[in-house]
Enzyme design. Structure first.
Site, PDB file in Angstrom:
ATOM      1  CB  SER A  25      69.218  30.803  -9.432  1.00  0.00           C
ATOM      2  OG  SER A  25      69.826  30.573  -8.209  1.00  0.00           O
ATOM      3  CG  ASN A  31      65.983  28.977  -6.547  1.00  0.00           C
ATOM      4  OD1 ASN A  31      66.694  28.154  -7.013  1.00  0.00           O
ATOM      5  ND2 ASN A  31      65.111  28.808  -5.614  1.00  0.00           N
ATOM      6  CD  GLU A  32      71.778  32.985  -2.047  1.00  0.00           C
ATOM      7  OE1 GLU A  32      71.006  33.820  -2.184  1.00  0.00           O
ATOM      8  OE2 GLU A  32      72.138  32.597  -0.995  1.00  0.00           O
ATOM      9  N   PRO A  33      71.331  34.939  -6.667  1.00  0.00           N
ATOM     10  CG  PRO A  33      71.758  37.339  -6.231  1.00  0.00           C
ATOM     11  CD  PRO A  33      71.533  35.867  -5.619  1.00  0.00           C
TER      12      PRO A  33
END
Length: 641
Positions: A168, A164-166
């Site tokens: 998300s 869950n990358e920046p």
């Protein structure tokens, strides 16, 4: 409100979810493994499944190793365990060395008695049109088993949990996601280069993670300290997905001392607790205050202290001026152009002893270039000032050589041999074997011994070249080739008896007055830490030897970070010409230039990182009101004895 309650209130104000700090990652991993084992046993007694959400990467490896140990030595069984992995690279076959299917088999599943049909990992080797349905089924399968009882997490340097990358959203579920550039850069070493890292992955969503009954996030090392602080003390934001855990009613961070180093309770402990005002704490507080308010130390006022939580210091000293002048003198006394001690000088206020005037020195370099990168100016000063300087290269550094560099070297050797016919048949066969392997090598595949030997030769030659440049005779250049390093992968073995014996033998042979060693725990690959552990173990074994009482150990940092200004005990200034000479020494390591294997997300070359760091250290001293220098190399003295 009592003093104890007030202290707790202040701590909670800064840290917005429980954060447990352990001395080492090993201790922290054992504590987490014990919690998981207790859950498994409790569920077994009830005849229920223990549903675990599992993470991959280097961070949880010690947890899995401890669970395996408990299975083999303490009878911990996994028949009732169901696992759901957080994520998997999209488009990567499960049999790939870099796949998380492979990772889980190697680190946990094949070592314990868990049923294969109870191990669920996203299947990413499918057409993209089928991914959405697969993700929905993954969510449904978690629900069928009653949800996740215990979710284990790591944290990326950009704050991601799972993938869950920046950006998300908190309501995100299991899905296909495009990987952040920093995430791909951090993974590049596993894939043999950034180009081979997948651009997408399937990951559990933030809401999926937050539905777990218990969530434990692990973080080790200085390189995670900044993002840990943001996640624990900062606002809840989609730009730091780990911060979402602040809203979970049973989540915690489990971290080691180095990952905790930026937390308020560690960075500025006087703001969260009552502290003992010894010299180190005073120096820490006053330098932090000066840098915070943007004033030299000698210009700090009573109001500065009172308005920044340091009124206790005024009570002890009476006036800001009295504190200021003492701290200024402490800082001044760390600066020296004589790292081996200045002969025939009063050394009461110098970091090193004047006698003996000519010292025996051992510089331990974890890799074949850390000596020149981390302390090249000091290295040169010690040689120029007539000390007997030895350099000990602890590892071969072979995995940091790119394949095309090895190809070039092999071709040169074979062409030279063909012309002059001087190599033995055995040597020719070895180079042939290495070349044949390179032609068929898969991304991320472990180098065979003959190729590692070739790559080690390249780095050894570069190290010799640097020593010639500095002025070290070859009889004082020592290649230890410590066995712990020779795994052919980024993951190293713990140091063993053979490693310690090799280090101790050199120390005893030289009987040094000074030892310089890498104390850089920010090294993201861990080699510096293992090398330092080996040196400390060797010194402990030699502590009864008479020469040890006269041996001082100085720790330097590597290419990733510098000592905090309050910790520095010796600062060696460099002129502009000395900076350029150090750069020239670093250039001798040609295999580590122009996009090296371990470049990471920092696109600067090692000489640029070193110069920027050394100049930043000099700038800090200047901001605090000390003399202005072009650059400085910094050291901390290790004083276990």
């Amino acid at each position: 409100m009592t003093k104890e309650i007030f202290k707790e209130h202040k701590s909670v104000y800064y840290e917005k979810l429980p954060t447990h700090v352990h001395v080492t990652a090993h201790e922290a991993s054992k504590a987490v493994a014990n919690e998981i084992a207790d859950l498994i046993r409790a569920k077994q007694q009830k005849g229920e499944y223990a549903v675990l959400g599992l993470a991959t990467g280097s961070t949880p490896k010690r947890v899995y190793a401890e669970l395996v140990r408990m299975h083999k030595e303490e009878g911990l069984h996994f028949q009732n365990v169901v696992t759901f992995n957080l994520d998997e690279y999209y488009g990567l076959p499960s049999e790939s060395l870099q796949s998380y299917h492979h990772f889980m088999q190697e680190n946990l599943f094949r070592h314990v008695n868990i049923a294969h049909e109870f191990c669920f990992i996203p299947d990413s080797d499918m057409p993209q049109a089928l991914v959405k349905t697969h993700c929905e089924q993954y969510e449904k399968k978690i629900e069928e088993y009653g949800g996740i009882d215990f979710q284990l997490l790591g944290i990326g340097r950009n704050g991601h949990i799972g993938f869950n990358e920046p950006g998300s959203h908190s309501s995100s579920v299991t899905r296909l996601i495009t990987l952040d550039p920093m995430t791909r850069s951090d993974a590049a070493v596993e894939f043999g280069g950034l180009a081979a890292v997948p651009r997408k992955a399937i990951t559990m969503g933030v809401s999926t993670i937050l539905k777990a009954k218990r969530v434990v996030l692990l973080a080790w090392g200085e390189h995670k300290a900044g993002i840990v602080k943001q996640a624990v003390e900062g606002p809840v934001t989609e730009f730091v997905p780990a911060s979402y855990l602040q809203g979970h009613n049973n989540a915690c961070f489990v971290i080691d001392e180095t990952a905790a180093s930026e937390l308020t309770r560690k960075k500025t402990p006087w703001l969260t607790d009552t502290v003992v005002w010894h010299q180190q704490m005073i120096k820490k507080a006053v330098t932090h205050l000066a840098l915070t308010v943007g004033k030299p130390v000698l210009k700090l006022t009573n109001n500065d202290y009172n308005e920044n939580g340091l009124s206790d210091l005024l009570v002890l000293y009476g006036q800001a001026y009295d504190i200021n002048i003492e701290v200024f003198n402490w800082l001044q006394h760390t600066i020296t152009g004589w790292p081996g001690g200045k002969p025939n000088a009063d050394d009461d206020n110098r970091p090193e002893r004047a006698e003996p005037a000519k010292k025996r020195v051992v510089i331990f370099s974890p890799h074949p270039d850390d000596d020149i990168i981390s302390m090249g100016g000091t290295f040169q000063r010690l040689v120029d000032q007539g000390h007997e300087v030895h350099v000990a290269y602890q590892t071969s550094g072979n995995i940091a050589v790119a394949d095309d560099e090895a190809f070039r070297f092999i071709e040169f050797v074979k062409d030279y041999n063909e012309k002059f016919v001087i190599s033995s048949p055995r040597a020719v066969a070895m180079f042939d074997e290495a070349e044949a392997f390179l032609k068929t090598k898969k991304n991320g595949e472990k180098d065979i011994p003959s190729l590692r030997y070739v790559k080690g030769l390249i780095r050894r030659g570069e190290a010799k070249n640097t020593c010639r440049f500095v002025g070290i005779p070859m009889e004082r250049v020592h290649f230890l080739d410590l066995p712990f390093y020779e795994t052919g992968t980024v993951d190293k073995n713990p140091f063993g008896t053979e490693d310690v014996v090799l280090i101790a033998a050199l120390i005893e042979a030289v009987q040094p007055h000074q030892i310089y060693a890498a104390g850089d725990l920010a090294d993201p690959h861990g080699t510096h830490k293992v090398c330092l552990d080996g040196i400390i173990a060797a010194l402990n074994g030699l502590k009864e030897k008479p020469f040890i009482k006269d041996c001082w150990i100085w720790l330097y940092k590597g290419a990733w970070a510098e000592w905090d200004i309050d910790l520095i005990e010796m600062a060696v200034p460099m002129s502009p010409d000395q900076v350029l000479k150090k750069r020239a020494g670093i250039f001798k390591h040609q295999s580590q230039k122009d996009g090296v294997v371990f470049q990471g997300s920092d696109n600067r070359e090692f000489w640029q990182r070193a110069e920027d760091r050394n100049k930043a250290t000099a700038d800090l001293y200047n901001k605090l009101g000390l003399a202005e220098y072009e650059a400085m190399e910094a050291f901390v003295r290790w004083q276990q004895f």
